[in-house]
Motif scaffolding. Sequence first.
Motif, PDB file in Angstrom:
ATOM      1  N   UNK A 216       0.277  15.772   9.753  1.00 39.93           N
ATOM      2  CA  UNK A 216       1.211  16.879   9.965  1.00 39.93           C
ATOM      3  C   UNK A 216       2.379  16.795   8.987  1.00 39.93           C
ATOM      4  N   UNK A 217       2.872  15.591   8.714  1.00 45.49           N
ATOM      5  CA  UNK A 217       3.955  15.448   7.729  1.00 45.49           C
ATOM      6  C   UNK A 217       3.496  15.958   6.365  1.00 45.49           C
ATOM      7  N   UNK A 218       2.287  15.613   5.996  1.00 44.19           N
ATOM      8  CA  UNK A 218       1.750  16.095   4.718  1.00 44.19           C
ATOM      9  C   UNK A 218       1.551  17.609   4.754  1.00 44.19           C
ATOM     10  N   UNK A 219       1.110  18.140   5.875  1.00 46.27           N
ATOM     11  CA  UNK A 219       0.903  19.581   6.001  1.00 46.27           C
ATOM     12  C   UNK A 219       2.217  20.341   5.831  1.00 46.27           C
ATOM     13  N   UNK A 220       3.286  19.809   6.368  1.00 49.20           N
ATOM     14  CA  UNK A 220       4.578  20.481   6.226  1.00 49.20           C
ATOM     15  C   UNK A 220       4.957  20.620   4.751  1.00 49.20           C
ATOM     16  N   UNK A 221       4.744  19.565   3.996  1.00 44.64           N
ATOM     17  CA  UNK A 221       5.086  19.625   2.571  1.00 44.64           C
ATOM     18  C   UNK A 221       4.219  20.658   1.849  1.00 44.64           C
ATOM     19  N   UNK A 222       2.936  20.664   2.153  1.00 42.25           N
ATOM     20  CA  UNK A 222       2.026  21.591   1.487  1.00 42.25           C
ATOM     21  C   UNK A 222       2.280  23.036   1.904  1.00 42.25           C
ATOM     22  N   UNK A 223       2.646  23.248   3.144  1.00 40.83           N
ATOM     23  CA  UNK A 223       2.967  24.602   3.618  1.00 40.83           C
ATOM     24  C   UNK A 223       4.139  25.167   2.841  1.00 40.83           C
ATOM     25  N   UNK A 224       5.159  24.363   2.659  1.00 39.19           N
ATOM     26  CA  UNK A 224       6.357  24.826   1.944  1.00 39.19           C
ATOM     27  C   UNK A 224       6.084  25.050   0.461  1.00 39.19           C
ATOM     28  N   UNK A 225       5.022  24.426  -0.062  1.00 40.75           N
ATOM     29  CA  UNK A 225       4.634  24.652  -1.456  1.00 40.75           C
ATOM     30  C   UNK A 225       3.796  25.920  -1.614  1.00 40.75           C
ATOM     31  N   UNK A 226       3.409  26.525  -0.499  1.00 43.76           N
ATOM     32  CA  UNK A 226       2.618  27.742  -0.545  1.00 43.76           C
ATOM     33  C   UNK A 226       1.122  27.540  -0.552  1.00 43.76           C
ATOM     34  N   UNK A 227       0.654  26.324  -0.282  1.00 47.67           N
ATOM     35  CA  UNK A 227      -0.785  26.057  -0.248  1.00 47.67           C
ATOM     36  C   UNK A 227      -1.432  26.817   0.912  1.00 47.67           C
ATOM     37  N   UNK A 228      -2.551  27.504   0.688  1.00 47.27           N
ATOM     38  CA  UNK A 228      -3.217  28.236   1.781  1.00 47.27           C
ATOM     39  C   UNK A 228      -3.552  27.301   2.951  1.00 47.27           C
ATOM     40  N   UNK A 229      -3.384  27.818   4.151  1.00 45.68           N
ATOM     41  CA  UNK A 229      -3.589  26.983   5.336  1.00 45.68           C
ATOM     42  C   UNK A 229      -5.018  26.471   5.434  1.00 45.68           C
ATOM     43  N   UNK A 230      -5.982  27.279   5.043  1.00 42.66           N
ATOM     44  CA  UNK A 230      -7.380  26.831   5.101  1.00 42.66           C
ATOM     45  C   UNK A 230      -7.596  25.638   4.180  1.00 42.66           C
ATOM     46  N   UNK A 231      -6.962  25.669   3.002  1.00 43.49           N
ATOM     47  CA  UNK A 231      -7.095  24.556   2.060  1.00 43.49           C
ATOM     48  C   UNK A 231      -6.399  23.304   2.593  1.00 43.49           C
ATOM     49  N   UNK A 232      -5.257  23.498   3.246  1.00 41.71           N
ATOM     50  CA  UNK A 232      -4.539  22.363   3.837  1.00 41.71           C
ATOM     51  C   UNK A 232      -5.396  21.711   4.909  1.00 41.71           C
TER      52      UNK A 232
END
Length: 262
Positions: A216-232
């Motif tokens: 989840x910590x990694x997901x938060x960083x990727x979400x804020x970078x604009x990475x698509x949720x499916x890819x995350x």
Amino acid sequence: MKDGPPARFTRPKHVELELVAVAYRDRSFPVHIHDDYVLGVIEGGAERLEVNGTSHLIDTGDLITIEPGLAHSNHTLGSEVLRYRVFYLPPELVASFSGCSNLRFAAPWRNDPVAGERLLELHRWFEAGTGDRLEQESAVAEIIEIAFDAGDRPDHEPQLPEAVDRARRYIDEHYPENFGLDELAAAAEISKFHLARSFSRSHGLSPLAYRTQRRIHAARRLILKGTPLADIAIGLGFADQSHLTRQFQSIVGISPARYREQ
């Protein structure tokens, strides 16, 4: 089980055990034995269990704890449908998790409402067919701990800080992967059972919960970078985007999409 068969069996994908949920009325079983440890919980009704010439009344909420090879018979009591859920735990599975090949139950049954409720939750969860390797193996470790009442015995286990550190480093390096307790215990150089207990005492989280936190910590960083949720979801080892969303919301308090908007 009102509209289903009287006995429903489940075999999880990632762990070698069998589960059954039953609903019987006016049913008796003759003297018999099992090759596995039998750990059950009465959901409704009552039964009489006969073991070594002693009769035991097992009521709603009670646990059934029968060792491999222990001869016993049982039959329903009263007019209410007897409903119970059982885990069949192979001795090899118990030994692989506990590091002990001769674990014994204190008695063929016990009254432990808290343990019973948790076992019912875990049984239903397995029956739903969810969970990856670490999730299912962590559930088995908890079931074995409950089965042998480890929480009620004096705890003389060492804290094993170095082993816990090795396990934590392994999770830190591999959290996106679908590893199980086998790999984690091998990295920590202790048994799966001791790993689960020692890690939780040291960190206040199970290895599974710690892995989820890292994801989840990694997901938060990727979400804020604009990475698509499916890819995350795929990149971090979640089953799918909905799995990511459920885990994210349970920990962060809002959905990934709402988090991105703020």
